[in-house]
Enzyme design. Structure first.
Site, PDB file in Angstrom:
ATOM      1  N   HIS A 180     -11.250  -7.822 -12.993  1.00  0.00           N
ATOM      2  CA  HIS A 180     -11.925  -6.620 -12.294  1.00  0.00           C
ATOM      3  C   HIS A 180     -13.189  -6.957 -11.850  1.00  0.00           C
ATOM      4  CE1 HIS A 180     -12.628  -2.600 -11.259  1.00  0.00           C
ATOM      5  NE2 HIS A 180     -14.002  -2.629 -11.695  1.00  0.00           N
ATOM      6  N   ASP A 206       0.759  -1.194  -0.033  1.00  0.00           N
ATOM      7  CA  ASP A 206      -0.094   0.032   0.135  1.00  0.00           C
ATOM      8  C   ASP A 206       1.015   1.175   0.114  1.00  0.00           C
ATOM      9  OD1 ASP A 206      -3.215   0.462   0.879  1.00  0.00           O
ATOM     10  OD2 ASP A 206      -1.943   2.175   1.121  1.00  0.00           O
ATOM     11  N   HIS A 256     -10.210  -5.595  -3.363  1.00  0.00           N
ATOM     12  CA  HIS A 256      -8.786  -5.907  -2.672  1.00  0.00           C
ATOM     13  C   HIS A 256      -9.174  -6.124  -1.223  1.00  0.00           C
ATOM     14  CE1 HIS A 256      -9.916  -1.565  -2.615  1.00  0.00           C
ATOM     15  NE2 HIS A 256      -9.395  -1.335  -1.236  1.00  0.00           N
TER      16      HIS A 256
HETATM   17  P1  5GP Z   1      -9.582   1.423   0.282  1.00  0.00           P
HETATM   18  O1  5GP Z   1      -9.609   2.885   0.758  1.00  0.00           O
HETATM   19  O2  5GP Z   1     -10.294   1.167  -1.068  1.00  0.00           O
HETATM   20  O3  5GP Z   1     -10.107   0.354   1.112  1.00  0.00           O
HETATM   21  O4  5GP Z   1      -8.094   1.065  -0.009  1.00  0.00           O
HETATM   22  C1  5GP Z   1      -7.617   1.627  -1.168  1.00  0.00           C
HETATM   23  C2  5GP Z   1      -6.042   1.559  -0.886  1.00  0.00           C
HETATM   24  O5  5GP Z   1      -5.353   1.839  -2.029  1.00  0.00           O
HETATM   25  C3  5GP Z   1      -5.743   2.811   0.291  1.00  0.00           C
HETATM   26  O6  5GP Z   1      -5.152   1.950   1.375  1.00  0.00           O
HETATM   27  C4  5GP Z   1      -4.427   3.726  -0.541  1.00  0.00           C
HETATM   28  O7  5GP Z   1      -3.546   3.926   0.267  1.00  0.00           O
HETATM   29  C5  5GP Z   1      -4.153   2.376  -1.663  1.00  0.00           C
HETATM   30  N1  5GP Z   1      -3.498   3.257  -2.869  1.00  0.00           N
HETATM   31  C6  5GP Z   1      -4.421   4.308  -3.458  1.00  0.00           C
HETATM   32  N2  5GP Z   1      -3.693   4.672  -4.529  1.00  0.00           N
HETATM   33  C7  5GP Z   1      -2.567   3.789  -4.748  1.00  0.00           C
HETATM   34  C8  5GP Z   1      -1.566   3.680  -5.493  1.00  0.00           C
HETATM   35  O8  5GP Z   1      -1.350   4.317  -6.580  1.00  0.00           O
HETATM   36  N3  5GP Z   1      -0.404   2.681  -5.171  1.00  0.00           N
HETATM   37  C9  5GP Z   1      -0.652   1.839  -4.230  1.00  0.00           C
HETATM   38  N4  5GP Z   1       0.246   0.764  -3.816  1.00  0.00           N
HETATM   39  N5  5GP Z   1      -1.666   1.879  -3.340  1.00  0.00           N
HETATM   40  C10 5GP Z   1      -2.534   2.961  -3.483  1.00  0.00           C
HETATM   41 ZN    ZN Z   2     -10.049  -2.788 -12.002  1.00  0.00          ZN
END
Ligand code: 5GP
Ligand code: ZN
Length: 113
Positions: A46, A30, A99
């Protein structure tokens, strides 16, 4: 899926720190870690969230769940870890590609949220 951040990461169009890959899934660190170890595990196919997980073939589901344990072992999370999948606005899902967060390397709070 066009314009999906994680589809672009899986395709290699956006760089990521890969920790695991197989035919069905991809895992990477992350960008904004919430724990010493914070890894995202995604299906290569997806789907938007866990609400749509039944659209995935059985072999993909099996690989996804299996990858979590393999990654935890690879990362040395022998004292435990937490797995989270945020789904939709109430859970603050920010990337609409399914995810699983693997969080480890510190004591987690004893409440979920
Ligand atoms: P959600 O909020 O959808 O549960 O988690 C999305 C996660 O993706 C977040 O923890 C955020 O830090 C991570 N994230 C967002 N953009 C990127 C990116 O460009 N690269 C990586 N490695 N993580 C990302
Ligand atoms: Zn996707």
């Amino acid at each position: 899926m066009e314009n999906c951040l994680f589809c672009k990461i899986i395709a290699g169009d956006i760089p990521s720190a890969k920790v695991y890959e197989d035919e069905f899934c991809y895992a990477f660190r992350d960008i904004n870690p919430q724990a010493p170890t914070h890894i995202l595990v995604v299906p290569k196919q997806h789907v938007a969230s866990i609400a749509e997980i039944s659209a995935l073939p059985a072999d993909t589901l099996c690989a996804l769940m299996g990858a979590i344990g393999k990654i935890a072992a690879q990362e040395g999370l022998s004292n435990g870890f937490r797995v989270v999948s945020n789904c939709g606005p109430d859970a603050c899902q920010s990337v609409p590609h399914l995810h699983f967060h693997i969080l480890g390397g510190r004591q987690m709070a004893d409440q979920m949220a």
